[in-house]
Scaffold this active site. Structure first.
Site, PDB file in Angstrom:
ATOM      1  N   HIS A  69       0.722  -1.270   0.013  1.00  0.00           N
ATOM      2  CA  HIS A  69      -0.005  -0.070  -0.116  1.00  0.00           C
ATOM      3  C   HIS A  69       0.943   1.124   0.008  1.00  0.00           C
ATOM      4  O   HIS A  69       1.564   1.405   0.828  1.00  0.00           O
ATOM      5  CB  HIS A  69      -1.011  -0.072   1.233  1.00  0.00           C
ATOM      6  CG  HIS A  69      -2.017   0.922   1.017  1.00  0.00           C
ATOM      7  ND1 HIS A  69      -3.096   0.937   0.237  1.00  0.00           N
ATOM      8  CD2 HIS A  69      -2.285   2.221   1.779  1.00  0.00           C
ATOM      9  CE1 HIS A  69      -3.809   2.045   0.286  1.00  0.00           C
ATOM     10  NE2 HIS A  69      -3.270   2.942   1.439  1.00  0.00           N
ATOM     11  N   HIS A  71       1.076   5.664  -1.356  1.00  0.00           N
ATOM     12  CA  HIS A  71       0.748   6.674  -2.051  1.00  0.00           C
ATOM     13  C   HIS A  71       2.036   7.340  -2.459  1.00  0.00           C
ATOM     14  O   HIS A  71       2.340   8.101  -1.320  1.00  0.00           O
ATOM     15  CB  HIS A  71      -0.160   7.640  -1.355  1.00  0.00           C
ATOM     16  CG  HIS A  71      -1.513   6.875  -0.985  1.00  0.00           C
ATOM     17  ND1 HIS A  71      -2.543   6.434  -1.816  1.00  0.00           N
ATOM     18  CD2 HIS A  71      -1.859   6.345   0.266  1.00  0.00           C
ATOM     19  CE1 HIS A  71      -3.586   5.979  -0.954  1.00  0.00           C
ATOM     20  NE2 HIS A  71      -3.064   5.821   0.283  1.00  0.00           N
ATOM     21  N   ARG A  92      -4.664  15.460   6.464  1.00  0.00           N
ATOM     22  CA  ARG A  92      -5.358  15.256   4.941  1.00  0.00           C
ATOM     23  C   ARG A  92      -5.055  16.956   4.186  1.00  0.00           C
ATOM     24  O   ARG A  92      -4.831  16.590   3.098  1.00  0.00           O
ATOM     25  CB  ARG A  92      -6.444  14.788   4.973  1.00  0.00           C
ATOM     26  CG  ARG A  92      -6.961  14.267   3.802  1.00  0.00           C
ATOM     27  CD  ARG A  92      -8.389  13.826   3.762  1.00  0.00           C
ATOM     28  NE  ARG A  92      -9.475  14.586   4.054  1.00  0.00           N
ATOM     29  CZ  ARG A  92     -10.726  14.591   3.628  1.00  0.00           C
ATOM     30  NH1 ARG A  92     -11.217  13.327   3.146  1.00  0.00           N
ATOM     31  NH2 ARG A  92     -11.672  15.512   4.031  1.00  0.00           N
ATOM     32  N   TYR A 131      -4.880   7.771  -6.923  1.00  0.00           N
ATOM     33  CA  TYR A 131      -6.055   8.592  -7.197  1.00  0.00           C
ATOM     34  C   TYR A 131      -5.968  10.037  -7.976  1.00  0.00           C
ATOM     35  O   TYR A 131      -7.085  10.605  -7.856  1.00  0.00           O
ATOM     36  CB  TYR A 131      -7.152   8.519  -6.133  1.00  0.00           C
ATOM     37  CG  TYR A 131      -6.243   9.180  -4.770  1.00  0.00           C
ATOM     38  CD1 TYR A 131      -6.401  10.150  -4.474  1.00  0.00           C
ATOM     39  CD2 TYR A 131      -5.994   8.136  -3.801  1.00  0.00           C
ATOM     40  CE1 TYR A 131      -5.682  10.908  -3.638  1.00  0.00           C
ATOM     41  CE2 TYR A 131      -5.249   8.684  -2.782  1.00  0.00           C
ATOM     42  CZ  TYR A 131      -5.111   9.960  -2.474  1.00  0.00           C
ATOM     43  OH  TYR A 131      -4.879  10.573  -1.371  1.00  0.00           O
ATOM     44  N   HIS A 215     -11.804   4.031  -3.284  1.00  0.00           N
ATOM     45  CA  HIS A 215     -11.001   4.646  -2.098  1.00  0.00           C
ATOM     46  C   HIS A 215     -11.539   4.498  -1.026  1.00  0.00           C
ATOM     47  O   HIS A 215     -10.826   4.191   0.104  1.00  0.00           O
ATOM     48  CB  HIS A 215     -11.281   6.204  -2.612  1.00  0.00           C
ATOM     49  CG  HIS A 215     -10.463   7.024  -1.411  1.00  0.00           C
ATOM     50  ND1 HIS A 215     -10.779   7.451  -0.318  1.00  0.00           N
ATOM     51  CD2 HIS A 215      -9.160   7.441  -1.655  1.00  0.00           C
ATOM     52  CE1 HIS A 215      -9.960   7.865   0.263  1.00  0.00           C
ATOM     53  NE2 HIS A 215      -8.756   8.017  -0.264  1.00  0.00           N
ATOM     54  N   ARG A 218     -16.482   6.406   1.953  1.00  0.00           N
ATOM     55  CA  ARG A 218     -16.912   8.123   1.660  1.00  0.00           C
ATOM     56  C   ARG A 218     -16.921   8.243   0.146  1.00  0.00           C
ATOM     57  O   ARG A 218     -17.607   9.136  -0.249  1.00  0.00           O
ATOM     58  CB  ARG A 218     -15.554   8.558   2.243  1.00  0.00           C
ATOM     59  CG  ARG A 218     -15.525   8.700   3.805  1.00  0.00           C
ATOM     60  CD  ARG A 218     -14.814   9.936   4.132  1.00  0.00           C
ATOM     61  NE  ARG A 218     -13.372   9.916   3.688  1.00  0.00           N
ATOM     62  CZ  ARG A 218     -12.019   9.374   3.834  1.00  0.00           C
ATOM     63  NH1 ARG A 218     -12.542   8.422   5.037  1.00  0.00           N
ATOM     64  NH2 ARG A 218     -11.073   9.583   3.324  1.00  0.00           N
ATOM     65  N   HIS A 242      -9.704   1.222   0.904  1.00  0.00           N
ATOM     66  CA  HIS A 242      -9.538   1.561   2.585  1.00  0.00           C
ATOM     67  C   HIS A 242     -10.667   1.337   3.233  1.00  0.00           C
ATOM     68  O   HIS A 242     -12.034   1.918   2.939  1.00  0.00           O
ATOM     69  CB  HIS A 242      -9.207   3.235   2.533  1.00  0.00           C
ATOM     70  CG  HIS A 242      -8.243   3.650   1.836  1.00  0.00           C
ATOM     71  ND1 HIS A 242      -7.976   4.823   1.057  1.00  0.00           N
ATOM     72  CD2 HIS A 242      -6.678   3.437   2.056  1.00  0.00           C
ATOM     73  CE1 HIS A 242      -6.748   5.091   0.671  1.00  0.00           C
ATOM     74  NE2 HIS A 242      -6.031   4.219   1.350  1.00  0.00           N
ATOM     75  N   GLU A 245     -10.509   3.006   8.684  1.00  0.00           N
ATOM     76  CA  GLU A 245      -9.489   3.594   9.097  1.00  0.00           C
ATOM     77  C   GLU A 245      -9.726   4.381  10.198  1.00  0.00           C
ATOM     78  O   GLU A 245      -8.957   4.628  11.104  1.00  0.00           O
ATOM     79  CB  GLU A 245      -8.684   4.204   7.946  1.00  0.00           C
ATOM     80  CG  GLU A 245      -7.412   5.109   8.248  1.00  0.00           C
ATOM     81  CD  GLU A 245      -6.506   5.710   7.171  1.00  0.00           C
ATOM     82  OE1 GLU A 245      -7.229   5.703   6.150  1.00  0.00           O
ATOM     83  OE2 GLU A 245      -5.494   6.211   7.506  1.00  0.00           O
ATOM     84  N   HIS A 279      -5.988  -1.159   6.065  1.00  0.00           N
ATOM     85  CA  HIS A 279      -6.048  -0.807   7.409  1.00  0.00           C
ATOM     86  C   HIS A 279      -7.024  -1.519   8.231  1.00  0.00           C
ATOM     87  O   HIS A 279      -6.422  -2.147   9.029  1.00  0.00           O
ATOM     88  CB  HIS A 279      -6.544   0.789   7.646  1.00  0.00           C
ATOM     89  CG  HIS A 279      -5.641   1.861   6.953  1.00  0.00           C
ATOM     90  ND1 HIS A 279      -4.167   2.047   7.222  1.00  0.00           N
ATOM     91  CD2 HIS A 279      -5.820   2.558   5.812  1.00  0.00           C
ATOM     92  CE1 HIS A 279      -3.780   3.045   6.475  1.00  0.00           C
ATOM     93  NE2 HIS A 279      -4.664   3.276   5.726  1.00  0.00           N
ATOM     94  N   ASP A 330       2.384   3.011   2.682  1.00  0.00           N
ATOM     95  CA  ASP A 330       1.312   3.965   2.831  1.00  0.00           C
ATOM     96  C   ASP A 330       1.796   5.389   2.759  1.00  0.00           C
ATOM     97  O   ASP A 330       1.981   6.027   1.557  1.00  0.00           O
ATOM     98  CB  ASP A 330       0.139   3.906   4.160  1.00  0.00           C
ATOM     99  CG  ASP A 330      -1.233   4.526   3.918  1.00  0.00           C
ATOM    100  OD1 ASP A 330      -1.254   5.148   2.994  1.00  0.00           O
ATOM    101  OD2 ASP A 330      -1.614   4.504   4.899  1.00  0.00           O
TER     102      ASP A 330
END
Ligand code: ZN
Length: 452
Positions: A69, A71, A92, A131, A215, A218, A242, A245, A279, A330
């Site tokens: 995993h 990004h 975030r 993404y 993703h 959400r 995900h 989490e 997660h 991650d």
């Protein structure tokens, strides 16, 4: 590709609880062609001749490590988010600011350096949960998959394999608020258009596979989850998501759908043996049963969960109900799969105030064969005939590892102790140096481009 013979001082063979001394590993055309324990001798008195031509690998040789995993662009945030208080959500916002500055060229440069850092840490395959698809205003690039292509090219430059987990990201909240601001470039409009975009991308390099990702609950409306799951099913591709989490994600899902995220995914056909939940920190007992019944795997990311104050996932209970485990770095607060592996055991100790939850072989499997399987490479992660010729050698004479028995590697070694990395039969790292990328210099330059 020529055949090569490697003489490992120690090698950790499949189904062995501990490493074996003096193992001759032969590779040809990117595959392991023979594995021969020399039974206590390095060739002088064993009758195995012509070892002069073998490449000696002092230390412990492991199969390739899989970072399940990633990004890649989050690497630009390392060390920059500790100045104040805050939580996942404030972090975030910082992450979105970096995402806004990326374009295909800057992302290629950054990801190339990040993946080369991974290679130095013994990673032979990365799962990139991708993404950042479009221009910052949400309009597509002329080449709709330009950002994904940059990541695939970056992995080639770094010498590792990649599973591009192309991520469907459509909404900002569980109740369907549209994407706005920095999130606009993540969205394809709806799941059918997401599928059309990735259907147009057909890389034929042998270092890449394309998989799918949701993703989170959400970001993909309940009514469109089956479209993403169906795409993965039709293409026999891995599907990552995900999952739980944050407690806030569970609360929002219950408020809108009256069930947990795991139940929602199960009801919409998104849990199965090709699915990996990333997660899975805040699962109920019922969720664990659902995942177990579906044969779904879990990718734990302990150093990120630690960094973001997310919590501790129920790793031992996951393993006990049969969930295959894998590990990922991650957000890349740390890129060190030895640290991720020991964290699985050590975090469990903190929670239970007891020691001894995972065997060394279980940790090895999560970080090698388990991770590769989660990314769709079922022929990698084992030192066995026919497997991909991935070799990761860890020195046992560094200040950290001196005097440590080879089986203790997970609790002693770090990424800096990796000396030699072979991916599909090609040497990528020798004597602790990446053969083609100046990793610190390229990281510095690439992060200057995109960080605030
Ligand atoms: Zn993630």
């Amino acid at each position: 590709m020529t055949a090569t013979r490697w003489l490992a001082e120690y090698a950790w063979l499949p189904d062995h609880a501990e490493p074996t001394a003096d193992v001759l590993i032969e590779t040809a055309d990117g595959r392991i062609s023979a594995v021969t324990p020399l039974a206590g001798g390095s060739g002088v008195d064993t009758g195995v001749e012509v070892l002069d031509d073998a490449v000696r690998l002092p230390g412990l040789t492991l199969p390739g490590l899989a970072n399940a995993h990633s990004h890649a662009f989050h690497r630009a945030l390392r060390g920059r988010t500790h100045g104040g208080r805050g939580d996942f959500w404030t972090w975030r916002d910082r992450m979105y600011a970096v995402a806004q500055r990326l374009d295909p060229d800057s992302y290629l440069a950054l990801a190339r350096a990040v993946y080369a850092e991974m290679a130095l840490a013994g990673v032979t395959c990365v799962g990139e949960f991708h993404y950042v698809h479009h221009n910052p205003d949400g309009t597509p690039y002329a080449e709709a998959n330009a950002m994904g292509e940059a990541l695939v090219e970056a992995a080639a430059h770094a010498g590792i394999r990649i599973t591009l987990l192309d991520t469907c990201y459509l909404t900002a909240t569980v109740d369907g608020e549209p994407l706005a601001g920095p999130q606009r470039r993540f969205g394809d409009g709806d799941a059918l258009r997401w599928a059309e975009r990735i259907d147009a991308y057909r890389p034929d390099d042998d270092h890449v596979r394309v998989g799918a990702a949701i993703h989170s609950v959400r970001a993909v409306p309940a009514g469109q989850l089956a479209t993403v799951a169906g795409w993965a099913d039709r293409h026999a591709a891995p599907l990552h998501v995900h999952l739980s989490e944050q407690p806030a994600e569970n609360d929002a899902c219950r408020a809108v759908h009256g069930c947990t995220p795991a139940r929602l995914l199960a009801d919409r056909g998104a849990l199965g043996p090709a699915t990996t939940a990333v997660h899975a920190t805040h699962l109920t007992s019922g969720d664990l049963t659902l995942l177990g019944d579906a044969g779904t795997g879990v990718c734990l990311c302990p150093t990120t969960e630690r960094d973001l104050a997310d919590g501790i996932g129920p790793a031992r209970r996951m393993a006990d109900v049969g969930l295959p485990l894998s590990l990922g770095s991650d957000s890349h607060a740390v890129i060190d799969l030895f640290e991720e592996a020991r964290a699985v055991e050590l975090d469990e100790r903190l929670r239970t105030r007891r020691r001894g939850h995972f065997s060394a072989a279980e940790l090895r499997d999560a970080v090698t064969v388990g991770g590769h399987a989660a990314l769709g490479w079922r022929d990698a992660g084992r030192l066995a005939v026919g497997a991909r010729a991935d070799l990761v050698t860890v020195r046992l004479d560094s200040p950290r590892t001196a005097g440590v028995p080879p089986v203790g590697v997970w609790f002693a070694a770090g990424a800096a102790d990796v000396t030699h990395v072979v991916v599909d039969g090609r040497t990528v790292v020798r004597d602790g140096r990446h053969l083609t990328v100046d990793v610190p210099a390229e990281l510095t330059a690439a992060i200057e481009e995109v960080a605030s």
